[in-house]
Design an enzyme around this catalytic site. Sequence first.
Site, PDB file in Angstrom:
ATOM      1  CE  LYS A   1       6.548  -4.986   3.642  1.00 39.70           C
ATOM      2  NZ  LYS A   1       5.136  -5.020   3.252  1.00 39.70           N
TER       3      LYS A   1
ATOM      4  N   GLY B   1       0.840  -1.199   0.000  1.00 47.63           N
ATOM      5  CA  GLY B   1       0.000   0.000   0.000  1.00 47.63           C
ATOM      6  C   GLY B   1       0.870   1.243   0.000  1.00 47.63           C
ATOM      7  CG  ASN B   2       2.939   2.400   3.238  1.00 45.53           C
ATOM      8  OD1 ASN B   2       2.216   3.370   3.339  1.00 45.53           O
ATOM      9  ND2 ASN B   2       2.995   1.464   4.167  1.00 45.53           N
TER      10      ASN B   2
ATOM     11  CE  LYS C   1       1.479  -5.943   0.477  1.00 42.44           C
ATOM     12  NZ  LYS C   1       2.109  -5.452   1.682  1.00 42.44           N
TER      13      LYS C   1
ATOM     14  CE  LYS D   1      -2.532  -3.527   7.202  1.00 40.29           C
ATOM     15  NZ  LYS D   1      -1.280  -3.694   6.507  1.00 40.29           N
TER      16      LYS D   1
HETATM   17  P1  ADP Z   1       3.892  -1.948   2.721  1.00 41.47           P
HETATM   18  O1  ADP Z   1       2.864  -0.936   2.486  1.00 41.47           O
HETATM   19  O2  ADP Z   1       4.748  -2.191   1.521  1.00 41.47           O
HETATM   20  O3  ADP Z   1       3.372  -3.228   3.329  1.00 41.47           O
HETATM   21  P2  ADP Z   1       5.098  -1.413   5.313  1.00 41.47           P
HETATM   22  O4  ADP Z   1       5.214  -0.047   5.849  1.00 41.47           O
HETATM   23  O5  ADP Z   1       4.074  -2.288   5.922  1.00 41.47           O
HETATM   24  O6  ADP Z   1       4.930  -1.272   3.744  1.00 41.47           O
HETATM   25  O7  ADP Z   1       6.498  -2.173   5.452  1.00 41.47           O
HETATM   26  C1  ADP Z   1       7.692  -1.626   4.877  1.00 41.47           C
HETATM   27  C2  ADP Z   1       8.416  -0.777   5.898  1.00 41.47           C
HETATM   28  O8  ADP Z   1       9.003  -1.601   6.922  1.00 41.47           O
HETATM   29  C3  ADP Z   1       9.602  -0.006   5.389  1.00 41.47           C
HETATM   30  O9  ADP Z   1       9.247   1.167   4.704  1.00 41.47           O
HETATM   31  C4  ADP Z   1      10.366   0.299   6.679  1.00 41.47           C
HETATM   32  O10 ADP Z   1       9.962   1.546   7.187  1.00 41.47           O
HETATM   33  C5  ADP Z   1       9.912  -0.788   7.637  1.00 41.47           C
HETATM   34  N1  ADP Z   1      10.979  -1.623   8.194  1.00 41.47           N
HETATM   35  C6  ADP Z   1      11.033  -2.029   9.473  1.00 41.47           C
HETATM   36  N2  ADP Z   1      12.084  -2.807   9.707  1.00 41.47           N
HETATM   37  C7  ADP Z   1      12.748  -2.924   8.545  1.00 41.47           C
HETATM   38  C8  ADP Z   1      13.942  -3.630   8.156  1.00 41.47           C
HETATM   39  N3  ADP Z   1      14.647  -4.369   8.998  1.00 41.47           N
HETATM   40  N4  ADP Z   1      14.326  -3.531   6.875  1.00 41.47           N
HETATM   41  C9  ADP Z   1      13.617  -2.791   5.994  1.00 41.47           C
HETATM   42  N5  ADP Z   1      12.493  -2.097   6.307  1.00 41.47           N
HETATM   43  C10 ADP Z   1      12.052  -2.169   7.575  1.00 41.47           C
HETATM   44 MG    MG Z   2       2.456  -3.442   5.237  1.00 44.91          MG
END
Ligand code: ADP
Ligand code: MG
Length: 311
Positions: free
Chosen positions: A272, A18-19, A214, A130
């Site tokens: 993830k 989403g981001n 997701k 979430k």
């Molecule tokens: P999406 O919308 O793609 O699901 P999220 O915000 O849920 O994005 O997850 C991606 C984010 O996770 C990154 O932008 C970063 O801010 C965060 N993040 C936290 N820990 C880590 C890590 N170890 N490595 C990379 N990103 C990380």
């Molecule tokens: Mg996310």
Amino acid sequence: MGILREINKVRIVIALGGNALLKRGEALTIDAQKENAKRACKLIAEVARSHQVTLTHGNGPQVGMLALQAASHDASKPYPFDVLDAESEGMIGYQLSQQLRNFLSEKKIATLLTQIEVDPNDSAFLHPTKFIGPGYDKIQAEALAHTHQWTIKADGQYFRRVIASPQPLRILELEIIKLLLDAGVLVICCGGGGIPVIREATGDYEGVEAVIDKDLASSLLAREIKADCFVILTDVMGVMKNWGDSFAEVIKEIAVSDLEAMHFPEGSMLPKIKAACEFVKKTGHRAYIGALDDLPEILAGNAGTVIDLTI
Ligand code: ADP
Ligand code: MG
């Protein structure tokens, strides 16, 4: 390492963040979303030209915006999140299918509203994690939390609303997705993690107030349709070691057991990692986590993080 070199026609599940669809801090305008959808679909279309792609997507920023819109209509009777999930799945799915069609006129493309069964006793209902909606500064967020009885948490430098994110257990439309895949359709499904539903004692389904992650929904889908690989596209270059430090660096490849031993924040990177590890453990195939713009390089094994059973 590049999976596309190893198998001719690969069944790939691509989960779009989403981001990644709406950059952090970017205004939630339809123009911004359209531009980002176009950018994503151009890259995904190139892969879908020669491989069988199933596309899923997040809805964090969008579902939060829909919740605000719904509250402005009648704050005393807000629309429940299952309905908002369906709305966001329709909105984003529409934009993605339109853009994909523009790049892939020869392909059959369908967006499918997807209901996913969750456990009504999932402990996630007691501990919301979430992130949804826009980021606020601390004072704004606290005022909104007070007015609307929200739970808020820090997301990087911003504060955002959080809601329950139960485990996805069963995709109700799975057989339909398989039929479409067998007919050569590029399916956009499990959008926003799908619509969370519970099964009542009567056997009837009922929507619940939650947003399924997701990444976890996409992992379930990738396992169920026996995908050859699972790609999670987000707004960072990969899974970082020493995240938050100036010396943070992308992990290029890692074994599931080593990744599971590391610590990640709930509500962003942790789902993830869980989603990728679950897929790799259950299928023996690889999962990839990386930045949207690097998609071709990720599949070629030259960017992002590759997660494998062993390395
Ligand atoms: P999406 O919308 O793609 O699901 P999220 O915000 O849920 O994005 O997850 C991606 C984010 O996770 C990154 O932008 C970063 O801010 C965060 N993040 C936290 N820990 C880590 C890590 N170890 N490595 C990379 N990103 C990380
Ligand atoms: Mg996310």
